[in-house]
Design an enzyme around this catalytic site. Structure first.
Site, PDB file in Angstrom:
ATOM      1  CG  PHE A 388      45.557  27.639  43.083  1.00  0.00           C
ATOM      2  CD1 PHE A 388      46.811  26.883  43.567  1.00  0.00           C
ATOM      3  CD2 PHE A 388      44.968  26.873  42.113  1.00  0.00           C
ATOM      4  CE1 PHE A 388      47.214  25.846  43.149  1.00  0.00           C
ATOM      5  CE2 PHE A 388      45.291  25.722  42.047  1.00  0.00           C
ATOM      6  CZ  PHE A 388      46.500  25.105  42.238  1.00  0.00           C
ATOM      7  CD  GLU A 389      45.385  24.820  48.074  1.00  0.00           C
ATOM      8  OE1 GLU A 389      46.111  24.594  48.964  1.00  0.00           O
ATOM      9  OE2 GLU A 389      44.833  24.143  47.310  1.00  0.00           O
TER      10      GLU A 389
END
Ligand code: FAD
Length: 567
Positions: A388-389
């Site tokens: 993620f990110e």
């Protein structure tokens, strides 16, 4: 470095791709402003005391949620408004201090740190960075103390890594409001109060909108059943004709993608730094276990291959911790463009933590596999960090392509350096590079480097020059198609990251030695030497592979495998 004291190129990392080092920009190694360390320590201690009394990570995991009273308590202490200005009820901490707090909480419980990070790093951040005064006054005081919690809703079923192509639609109305339709998936804090979301208008422009819990047509799905971070409130969100009033529109039409990306750029710093920090916990768990567990008539700790794992954690932590906090310091000092640097620390930090956790797990043996031991939860919780990110391979492409962009511009300005005129290109370039390297790197690259590290500094200075040469050669060979040459881009991204990490390490050790601050100079110097030597070897290996590799064979193998699988 002090706030706004930064003197250097807009991005230190991008300048490396141009073959430039700006030694003055990264020395002395940044320290927290006067008095801030005490505030960080006090916040962390108060948080730990509160959590020791009230929070059980396993229980939160079993319930699939973190109780509201935990958020209220953390908010009262000040841990939910760390970087927000005091005028809005926040703590007004620097990025460096913010990262220090995250480091402690990632080691304490990854779930809690992710939830706090979603709220602050990506949920509240876009309002803080891009909100009007009225929006800040309306939202920030509640967010700063945890009366309301924030999230960031970008990902969609058909737009994950490719977030530019989101399909949610926001139709502009005459009164300045938008009518929002679409769906988002995997959204942390999804059932909470304030969600900054993104959609495209009728002209295809990206818009950023603040959706609030309870708005008509805003539907929150059941929490996802996940591998780790099970108490993170991860939701599917659906928007059916949600009217978002003008006062909840963030930025101007067309700003949405920039708002999303700048928020993530900043969020990646604390995720990366927190991950590096948690490596310390892995080291401590491994040390405690291997010192006390005996096999073959001796503590496990005494076997060379155990020592290798412990020393690896310690040494890699030293170098990448230096890189993380050099970047945090550069952001605090006012370096304007830190997107490449924060992507670097996100990739390096999350992967270092994963490999460190694996080593600690391995050293614990069979007991690590048991559910009532800490190891398995840590592995489950952190597995998503490289996803993620910004998925890590996507971040690697971003680092390399962003780094090559100014180089490509510069080459174009110097004349046509396309493949059609290689000799002319080489001639122009050789003079130019010679002059530049002479200007930037003489007389030894980093004038502040401690004498004991002069050789390491010379090596890294040469690698900066080689980064530019290699960047030029791949640009000349592939032109625009460089975007498709992911093997080469990955090598450049990793080389640049390892170069940056060496520079950070040299800055840190030289500052420490100059100030005589280290308790154990010998240990720290050894860590810095070994880190730089190994990082330099990785850099050379990556550069060598640019020239000689089996990429075409890898391509052929993958294509052959795909042939048997029609979807
Ligand atoms: C626990 C959790 C929390 C999350 N929290 C949030 C949140 O709060 N807000 C939010 O908006 N989103 C959130 N997400 C979503 C997350 O950001 C996405 O899952 C992530 O961006 C990847 O998108 P995707 O899952 O669609 O994977 P895809 O984009 O399909 O990518 C899958 C894999 O393909 C590879 N890949 C993709 N593109 C490329 C490329 N160009 N080159 C090479 N390889 C590539 C990579 O290996 C990548 O990991 C969360 C996800 C999880 C699991």
């Amino acid at each position: 470095m002090t706030p706004a004291s930064y003197q250097g190129p807009p991005s230190f990392a991008k300048a490396l791709f141009l073959g430039e080092v700006h030694p003055g920009a990264v020395f002395p190694f940044p320290a927290l402003p006067e008095g801030e360390q005490e505030r960080v320590d006090a916040l962390v201690e108060a948080g730990r005391d509160f959590l020791a009394e009230t929070y059980d990570a396993r229980e939160a995991e079993a319930q699939g949620r973190i109780d509201d009273r935990i958020f209220r308590g953390l908010g009262e202490i000040g841990l939910l408004g760390l970087y927000l200005p005091q005028a809005y009820g926040g703590q007004g901490l620097s990025q460096t201090a913010y990262c220090q707090v995250f480091e402690q909480f990632t080691a304490f419980d990854p779930t809690l740190s992710v939830v706090m990070g979603v709220h602050q790093s990506i949920g509240t951040k876009p309002i803080y960075l891009f909100g009007t005064d009225a929006q800040k006054e309306r939202f920030l005081p509640d967010l700063a103390v945890g009366r309301r919690l924030a999230g960031f809703a970008l990902t969609e079923p058909n737009a994950g890594s490719d977030a530019y192509h989101i399909e949610s639609r926001a139709v502009a109305q005459a009164d300045g409001s938008y009518v929002l339709n679409g769906e988002k998936r995997y959204i942390g804090n999804g059932s909470k109060d304030v969600l900054v979301t993104f959609a495209r208008d009728d002209d295809g422009e990206h818009v950023a909108l603040i959706v609030e819990g309870g708005m008509d047509g805003f539907e929150v799905g059941e929490a996802y059943d996940t591998l780790g971070l099970r108490a993170n409130d991860l939701r599917h969100l659906t928007f059916h004709d949600v009217r978002v009033p003008p006062e909840n529109v963030l930025g101007a039409p067309g700003d949405g993608f920039k708002i999303a990306m700048e928020t993530l750029n900043s969020g990646r710093l604390s995720l990366g730094t927190g991950s590096v920090g948690a490596v310390r916990l892995m080291r401590d768990m491994a040390v405690e276990h291997t010192l006390s567990r005996h096999q073959f008539g001796q503590p496990l700790a005494d076997f060379e291959l155990v020592e290798a794992k412990i020393a690896w954690m310690e040494m890699m932590h030293y170098g990448f911790h230096a890189m993380a906090y050099l970047i945090a310091g550069l952001v605090d000092a006012g370096m304007p463009d830190y997107a490449v640097e924060t992507a670097m620390v996100k990739v390096a930090g999350t992967e270092l933590l994963w490999y460190a956790a694996n080593r600690a797990f391995q050293l614990a043996g069979g007991k690590a596999y048991l559910r009532d031991e800490a190891y398995e939860k840590i592995l489950r919780d952190i597995r998503v960090f490289p996803i993620f990110e910004g998925a890590n391979d996507v971040m690697r492409m971003f680092v390399a392509l962003s780094g090559l962009e100014p180089l490509g511009d510069e080459l174009r300005e110097l004349g046509d350096l396309g493949p059609g005129e290689p000799l002319q290109a080489l001639g122009t370039l050789a003079d130019y590079v010679g002059e530049r390297v002479g200007r930037e790197l003489a007389p030894g690259g980093f004038p502040w480097v401690d004498a004991d590290f002069a050789d390491a500094a010379t090596v890294v200075a040469r690698q900066v020059a080689r980064l530019r040469h290699t960047g030029e050669s791949v640009l000349r060979e592939h032109g625009e198609d460089i975007k498709l040459r992911q093997h080469q881009l990955k090598r450049l991204a990793e080389a640049a990251t390892d170069i940056f990490a060496q520079i950070a390490t040299l800055s840190r050790i030289s500052t420490t030695l100059r100030e005589g601050a280290a308790k154990d100079h010998e240990h720290e110097s050894r860590l810095a030497h070994v880190f730089c030597r190994r990082a330099a070897a990785r850099v050379s290996h990556n550069f060598d592979l640019v020239d000689e590799n089996d990429d075409s064979q890898i391509h052929a193998i993958a294509r052959h495998v795909y042939e048997g699988h029609q979807v």
